[in-house]
Design an enzyme around this catalytic site. Structure first.
Site, PDB file in Angstrom:
ATOM      1  CB  THR A  51      36.285  48.868  56.470  1.00 32.29           C
ATOM      2  OG1 THR A  51      35.235  48.217  56.187  1.00 32.29           O
ATOM      3  CG2 THR A  51      36.689  48.588  57.823  1.00 32.29           C
ATOM      4  CE1 TYR A 225      34.488  46.846  39.862  1.00 37.11           C
ATOM      5  CE2 TYR A 225      34.595  44.385  39.562  1.00 37.11           C
ATOM      6  CZ  TYR A 225      35.045  45.633  39.286  1.00 37.11           C
ATOM      7  OH  TYR A 225      36.263  45.495  38.608  1.00 37.11           O
ATOM      8  CE1 TYR A 235      32.244  41.203  42.614  1.00 39.28           C
ATOM      9  CE2 TYR A 235      30.543  42.020  41.035  1.00 39.28           C
ATOM     10  CZ  TYR A 235      31.263  42.069  42.123  1.00 39.28           C
ATOM     11  OH  TYR A 235      30.696  42.876  43.081  1.00 39.28           O
ATOM     12  CE  LYS A 244      27.879  44.122  44.371  1.00 40.76           C
ATOM     13  NZ  LYS A 244      27.558  45.073  45.820  1.00 40.76           N
ATOM     14  CB  THR A 275      37.932  46.835  50.687  1.00 45.85           C
ATOM     15  OG1 THR A 275      37.008  45.592  49.819  1.00 45.85           O
ATOM     16  CG2 THR A 275      37.622  48.025  50.001  1.00 45.85           C
TER      17      THR A 275
END
Ligand code: NAI
Ligand code: NA
Length: 394
Positions: A51, A225, A235, A244, A275
């Site tokens: 995906t 990201y 985030y 990350k 997503t």
């Protein structure tokens, strides 16, 4: 069976095989319309291939560069009366199309964190492809069972040090509300790094190299990201951002380990997109709805396939690989354009339940969400029986 969407919060419990096939053939058609990538990869391993960005990477490799591909993923197969997860049907469609074109394509369904799946993958490479020249690492998982200790780690998406409060949207109802998220503990940060940091990426490369299945000058790429100011506390400066950071540091470590075969590891910073992974994150769906509005107005909107095609064509296989000051490839460049970000930030301040229908692209968000599961195509009659028991050709 007749398959309709059954939504629970930010997930859909059903998936439609024909709609998933459409998702795949649309991406294949886009890739073919763009043409062959000069000096593209030939033997590609995609971890997280079913995906999102991983599937797009597999499609661009196969249909933009005639690559043989091995895909690793974790999907639920169908049972009588119970559809499979979307990535299963995506892979059925992908392999069918790849084989029809005479391309090698095989898949391994299982836990990529485990030693067993790594070994299975290596055995398959040794028997079929011999060497891999591109390894895409595109896992998004909420949990990891450690391969050596069997300890279970769960990732969290929380701020660090300070309570986060901001707007969020329930993208089904369009209700904009305030969300308050308490900071995470040090242990939660470490667990999130365990799951979404670079440890498993490094393990994959270690074992692929040890087993001598990496070509000279091989590349490996993982996805990261950054995002705008409004999401930074939750985030990039939050628990997931720490993972990350770790992933980005791992690129340097892995590059060091690949030096003797002239291989290199990169992180590509990708654009925010709908997503299964991103719809579970608070605040992000509201940001994406506003971002889509701004990017579509400027004619620079992209989905996973456009992003990955551009990544391959203009960054990975165009000679010198351009990076930012932290060594990262930036394919989020259009998202981060100052005029786009300025527009999103103005809309962010204004957005309410009353005006979201006008000033955000909530409809685009919803459509993309349902399409992830194969729903919402005009060309498909969802009242007609469809065979849910489809097998991956292999
Ligand atoms: P996704 O949910 O569409 O794909 C995740 C993939 O990982 C699927 O193929 C799934 O089967 C596989 N997977 C999950 N757990 C697994 C396991 N234990 N073993 C084997 N396979 C497993 O997610 P998406 O959004 O494509 O994310 C991929 C990467 O891209 C992530 O690192 C994510 O942080 C990053 N990214 C995502 C952005 C977004 O807005 N969606 C933006 C920038 C980066
Ligand atoms: Na993926």
């Amino acid at each position: 069976m007749i398959i309709k969407p059954r939504v629970r919060g930010f997930i859909c419990l059903t998936a439609h095989p024909e709609g998933c096939e459409k998702n795949v053939t649309n991406q294949i058609d886009f890739t073919k319309s763009k043409g062959e990538i000069a000096d593209g990869p030939k033997n590609v391993l995609v971890i997280g291939a079913s995906t999102g960005f991983g599937l797009a990477s597999r499609i661009v490799s196969a249909f933009g560069s005639d690559s043989s591909t091995i895909g690793v993923f974790f999907e639920k197969p169908p049972m009588e009366g119970k559809p499979a997860t979307p990535g299963w049907y995506n892979t059925v469609a992908f392999e069918k199309e790849a084989h029809a074109k005479g391309l090698y394509a095989k898949s391994i369904n299982g836990d990529a964190f485990s030693n067993e799946i790594k070994q299975k993958t290596i055995d398959l490479i040794k028997s079929d492809l011999k060497k891999i020249d591109l390894v895409i690492y595109s896992l998004a998982s909420p949990r990891k069972v450690h391969p050596d200790t069997q300890q279970v780690y769960n990732s969290v998406i929380k701020p660090i040090g300070k309570t986060f409060e901001n707007k969020t949207v329930d993208f089904h109802s369009g209700t904009v509300s305030n969300v308050v998220i308490e900071p995470c503990t040090e242990e939660e940060v470490n667990n999130t790094i365990e799951v979404m940091g670079g440890d498993d990426w490094e393990r994959w490369i270690d074992v692929l190299k040890k087993e001598d299945v990496l070509s000279p000058e091989c590349l490996t790429v993982a996805y990261s990201y950054v995002g705008p100011e409004v999401t930074t506390p939750i985030y990039r400066n939050g628990s997931i951002g720490r993972a990350k950071d770790h992933l980005e540091q791992s690129a340097f470590k892995i590059s060091e380990k690949l030096k003797d075969i002239d291989g290199k590891a990169y992180v590509s910073v990708n654009k925010a997109l709908v997503t299964q992974a991103s719809s579970a994150i608070p605040v992000i769906p509201l940001y994406i709805s506003l971002l889509y509005k701004a990017m579509k107005e400027e004619g620079v909107h992209e989905g996973c396939i456009e992003q990955i095609y551009r990544l391959f064509e203009t960054k990975l296989f165009s000679g010198e690989i351009p990076t930012d000051e932290k060594g990262r490839i930036r394919i989020d460049d259009w998202e981060m354009r100052p005029d786009i970000q300025e527009k999103v930030s103005q809309l962010w301040d204004k957005v309410t339940t009353e005006n979201i229908g006008e000033i955000a692209d909530l409809e685009g968000y919803r459509n993309d969400f349902f399409k992830l599961f194969g729903f919402g195509y005009d060309s498909i009659d969802y009242d007609v029986e469809v065979n849910e028991l489809q097998e991956i050709p292999g």
